[in-house]
Design a protein around this motif. Structure first.
Motif, PDB file in Angstrom:
ATOM      1  N   ASP A   1      36.474  41.144  34.389  1.00  0.00           N
ATOM      2  CA  ASP A   1      35.455  39.762  34.754  1.00  0.00           C
ATOM      3  C   ASP A   1      34.828  40.201  35.922  1.00  0.00           C
ATOM      4  N   VAL A   2      33.601  39.504  35.909  1.00  0.00           N
ATOM      5  CA  VAL A   2      32.465  39.375  37.354  1.00  0.00           C
ATOM      6  C   VAL A   2      32.986  37.927  37.900  1.00  0.00           C
ATOM      7  N   TYR A   3      33.239  37.740  38.875  1.00  0.00           N
ATOM      8  CA  TYR A   3      33.068  36.637  39.728  1.00  0.00           C
ATOM      9  C   TYR A   3      31.896  36.231  40.267  1.00  0.00           C
ATOM     10  N   PHE A   4      31.229  35.296  40.176  1.00  0.00           N
ATOM     11  CA  PHE A   4      29.980  34.855  41.015  1.00  0.00           C
ATOM     12  C   PHE A   4      29.958  33.365  41.271  1.00  0.00           C
ATOM     13  N   GLU A   5      29.859  33.142  42.360  1.00  0.00           N
ATOM     14  CA  GLU A   5      29.952  31.653  42.810  1.00  0.00           C
ATOM     15  C   GLU A   5      31.272  30.844  42.236  1.00  0.00           C
ATOM     16  N   GLY A   6      32.250  31.545  42.216  1.00  0.00           N
ATOM     17  CA  GLY A   6      33.494  30.942  41.890  1.00  0.00           C
ATOM     18  C   GLY A   6      33.507  30.846  40.311  1.00  0.00           C
TER      19      GLY A   6
ATOM     20  N   PRO B   1      39.859  33.442  47.955  1.00  0.00           N
ATOM     21  CA  PRO B   1      40.739  34.165  46.776  1.00  0.00           C
ATOM     22  C   PRO B   1      40.142  33.755  45.515  1.00  0.00           C
ATOM     23  N   LEU B   2      40.381  34.797  44.616  1.00  0.00           N
ATOM     24  CA  LEU B   2      39.838  34.387  43.193  1.00  0.00           C
ATOM     25  C   LEU B   2      41.023  33.438  42.445  1.00  0.00           C
ATOM     26  N   GLY B   3      42.167  33.525  42.576  1.00  0.00           N
ATOM     27  CA  GLY B   3      43.309  32.805  42.249  1.00  0.00           C
ATOM     28  C   GLY B   3      43.982  33.680  41.025  1.00  0.00           C
ATOM     29  N   ILE B   4      43.939  35.152  41.333  1.00  0.00           N
ATOM     30  CA  ILE B   4      44.416  35.781  39.863  1.00  0.00           C
ATOM     31  C   ILE B   4      45.985  36.085  40.474  1.00  0.00           C
ATOM     32  N   LYS B   5      46.664  36.731  39.758  1.00  0.00           N
ATOM     33  CA  LYS B   5      48.295  36.754  39.737  1.00  0.00           C
ATOM     34  C   LYS B   5      48.747  37.398  41.353  1.00  0.00           C
ATOM     35  N   THR B   6      47.839  38.290  41.730  1.00  0.00           N
ATOM     36  CA  THR B   6      48.113  38.893  42.885  1.00  0.00           C
ATOM     37  C   THR B   6      46.979  39.723  43.272  1.00  0.00           C
ATOM     38  N   GLU B   7      46.416  39.596  44.697  1.00  0.00           N
ATOM     39  CA  GLU B   7      45.105  40.060  45.041  1.00  0.00           C
ATOM     40  C   GLU B   7      45.214  40.144  46.609  1.00  0.00           C
TER      41      GLU B   7
END
Ligand code: CU
Length: 248
Positions: A66-71, A141-147
């Motif tokens: 995935d790419v995250y941009f502006e949440g 944070p992106l909110g993934i399992k671990t980061e």
């Protein structure tokens, strides 16, 4: 003579096994950590490797990319093309950056069965790219399992800078987690004086914060390792929160 040759071969196999047991890293390496008006197309390479030694493992097509941009997350899974990295199966992607801001690329691989450790490994791997100097909210944070959530801006760094991050598992800081650090020794120019020096190690503190000073130009990978709270086919699962940062 024959015995000597056999014992040398055995020694080499043992050495190979030993080095295979060293740190694995999920890798998401962009061509560079900043995109400018002159070059808005960004190539990315995804692999599963021992980055210092240049040993590869096969990376099957990831579960997610995935790419995250502006949440907001957008899947790039269908843009992946098969490639070869360190003589093993890997993937590349080409991403056209359109707007200023910050782009976080995240790979969630399929669980990797590791016979040497009799477990499975899942490295949630991310890297952050700044576009047109518009990246601001780099500590979200992106909110993934671990980061690893950066406490040092994850782009535009000089070699020698200290890098700090906080390790999250299920959104909570993970105290005293072991963080393995490796340099992507892409051209093989770096040599580790001892086997111990291939992978560097630091512990996060009681708040999940770790600190490391990166001595050389190039890409540095941080892998914060925890045990999953579940098993796969009765085997332990190692979770890695991996972050790649470029020092220039
Ligand atoms: Cu390996």
């Amino acid at each position: 003579m024959k015995f000597f040759r056999i014992s040398m071969m055995v020694g080499m196999v043992l050495l190979l096994l030993a080095s295979n047991a060293l740190a694995h890293f999920g890798m998401v390496i962009p061509e560079r950590d900043q995109v400018t008006q002159e070059d808005k197309s960004l190539g990315l390479t995804l692999s599963f490797s021992h980055p210092f030694e240049g040993h590869g493992m096969d990376l099957v097509k990831p579960e997610k990319f995935d790419v995250y941009f502006e949440g907001k997350a957008t899947s790039l899974l269908e843009t992946l093309k098969p490639a070869t990295v360190m003589d093993h199966k890997a993937w590349t992607a080409e991403y056209a950056v359109k707007r200023p801001g910050m782009y976080t690329f995240v790979m969630e691989p399929k669980a990797y069965p590791e016979p040497a450790e009799d477990n499975y490994i899942i490295h949630y791997t991310k890297t952050v790219v700044d576009a047109f100097e518009g990246g601001e909210e780099w500590n979200q944070p992106l909110g993934i399992k671990t980061e690893i959530v950066p406490l040092t801006r994850p782009f535009g760094n000089y070699a020698g800078n200290v890098f700090q991050g906080v390790v999250l598992v299920d959104g909570e800081p993970a105290p005293y987690v072991r963080v393995e650090v490796e340099y992507y020794n892409q051209d093989g120019s770096r040599e580790a004086p001892t086997g111990r020096m291939i992978t560097q190690e630091v512990l996060a503190d009681g708040n999940g914060v770790f600190t490391f000073a990166c001595p050389w130009k190039g890409w540095w990978g941080f892998a914060a390792l925890t045990d999953a709270d579940y098993k796969i086919e009765g085997k332990d699962v190692e979770l890695g929160a991996v972050l790649w940062v470029e020092m220039q």
